[in-house]
Scaffold this active site. Sequence first.
Site, mmCIF file in Angstrom:
data_model
loop_
_atom_site.group_PDB
_atom_site.id
_atom_site.type_symbol
_atom_site.label_atom_id
_atom_site.label_comp_id
_atom_site.label_asym_id
_atom_site.label_seq_id
_atom_site.Cartn_x
_atom_site.Cartn_y
_atom_site.Cartn_z
ATOM 1 N N GLY A 29 12.111 -46.491 -1.901
ATOM 2 C CA GLY A 29 11.017 -46.176 -0.997
ATOM 3 C C GLY A 29 10.884 -47.348 -0.044
ATOM 4 N N THR A 31 8.762 -49.502 1.395
ATOM 5 C CA THR A 31 8.128 -50.784 1.073
ATOM 6 C C THR A 31 8.683 -51.385 -0.215
ATOM 7 O OG1 THR A 31 6.294 -49.533 0.087
ATOM 8 C CG2 THR A 31 5.995 -50.371 2.345
ATOM 9 N N TYR A 88 12.623 -37.888 -3.453
ATOM 10 C CA TYR A 88 13.275 -37.515 -2.196
ATOM 11 C C TYR A 88 14.785 -37.471 -2.385
ATOM 12 C CZ TYR A 88 14.561 -42.425 -1.142
ATOM 13 O OH TYR A 88 15.090 -43.688 -1.174
ATOM 14 N N ARG A 103 6.545 -34.578 -2.910
ATOM 15 C CA ARG A 103 5.576 -35.639 -3.198
ATOM 16 C C ARG A 103 4.149 -35.099 -3.319
ATOM 17 N NH1 ARG A 103 7.263 -38.769 1.991
ATOM 18 N NH2 ARG A 103 6.723 -40.617 0.785
ATOM 19 N N ASN A 165 7.446 -47.668 10.468
ATOM 20 C CA ASN A 165 8.390 -46.660 9.984
ATOM 21 C C ASN A 165 7.800 -45.260 10.170
ATOM 22 O OD1 ASN A 165 10.713 -45.743 8.800
ATOM 23 N ND2 ASN A 165 10.417 -46.817 6.863
ATOM 24 N N LYS A 225 13.624 -53.689 16.552
ATOM 25 C CA LYS A 225 15.001 -53.379 16.163
ATOM 26 C C LYS A 225 15.511 -52.240 17.048
ATOM 27 C CE LYS A 225 12.651 -52.767 12.673
ATOM 28 N NZ LYS A 225 12.101 -52.101 11.476
ATOM 29 N N ALA A 256 18.369 -47.857 4.260
ATOM 30 C CA ALA A 256 17.425 -48.977 4.127
ATOM 31 C C ALA A 256 17.658 -50.043 5.188
ATOM 32 C CB ALA A 256 17.516 -49.583 2.737
ATOM 33 N N ASP A 259 14.274 -51.476 6.184
ATOM 34 C CA ASP A 259 13.602 -52.051 5.012
ATOM 35 C C ASP A 259 14.235 -53.381 4.629
ATOM 36 O OD1 ASP A 259 12.455 -49.510 5.093
ATOM 37 O OD2 ASP A 259 13.752 -48.746 3.498
#
Length: 302
Positions: A29, A31, A88, A103, A165, A225, A256, A259
């Site tokens: 996930g 975070t 997911y 979810r 995000n 980014k 990711a 992340d």
Amino acid sequence: MSKSLLSIGECMVELSPTASGDYARGFAGDTFNTAWYARRLLPADWSVAYGSAIGTDAVSDEMAAFIAGEGIDTTALRRLPDRTVGLYMISLRDGERSFSYWRGQSAARMLADDPDWLETTLDGRTIIHFSAITLAILSPDHRRSFCAGLARARARGSLIAFDTNLRPRLWDGADAMRDGVMLGASVADIVLPSFDEETGLWGDQTAADTIARYQQAGANRVVVKDGGGPVTLWSADHGSRQHAATPVAQIVDTTAAGDSFAGGFLAHLAMGETEDRAAQAATALAAQVIQSRGALVPALFA
């Protein structure tokens, strides 16, 4: 204040495609992924904690055990007996990913419904990281309560980092998403947007447009980014500059990318690196991550 990084949001069961065409089960996930990469980079005198709500069922137990086994503090995990964790599945085409989610009974949707727990969880952290997904899964009232708690933590001296995000399907329309993103940005010292998402939501023409919006919201640093393009870094102390993207021979899975960038950037700042060095190191890490399958790539730290 002790050396403590808290990342807060939702960790889920991940089903990711393997080279054979099957699916591997893991836990990830946005975070949580950031916490995972930060833990691998930070020295032992830093605590990395993950804050969320999970259930009391078997898969929630397995998730908590996995998080602890990765060296991440689980004392900020709140248990709810009538809930479970979300799931997911990743689908890939030419290295780009899409997601299917389950979810509806996710306990993380309730992570801001207990003000006392939230205040205790946020208190005393050196760095707190959250994302627009963290906000999107909350009700509007809980979203405001959550951000009010972050504002109080910021006033007490915590450094607040926000990854914008964007997952449009989690929001009740584009206006709600814009409002939520700006609410999150209003309580953050550092904002970490992706330019393609910002263009889609706001119509930005340049990274300078993105920076200006979050600067006006109150951020001290904005790191934009741009996929394979340069990273544009703005800070109140040094203005704007760009850092070239690390070349990548073959993109395998971008799951990711942002992340791991966030984890690398925050970890290097925490270790006393300059923001420019932190951005360069984060770019290099993300480039390695997208050349492997799945959100978490232990082989990079073997």
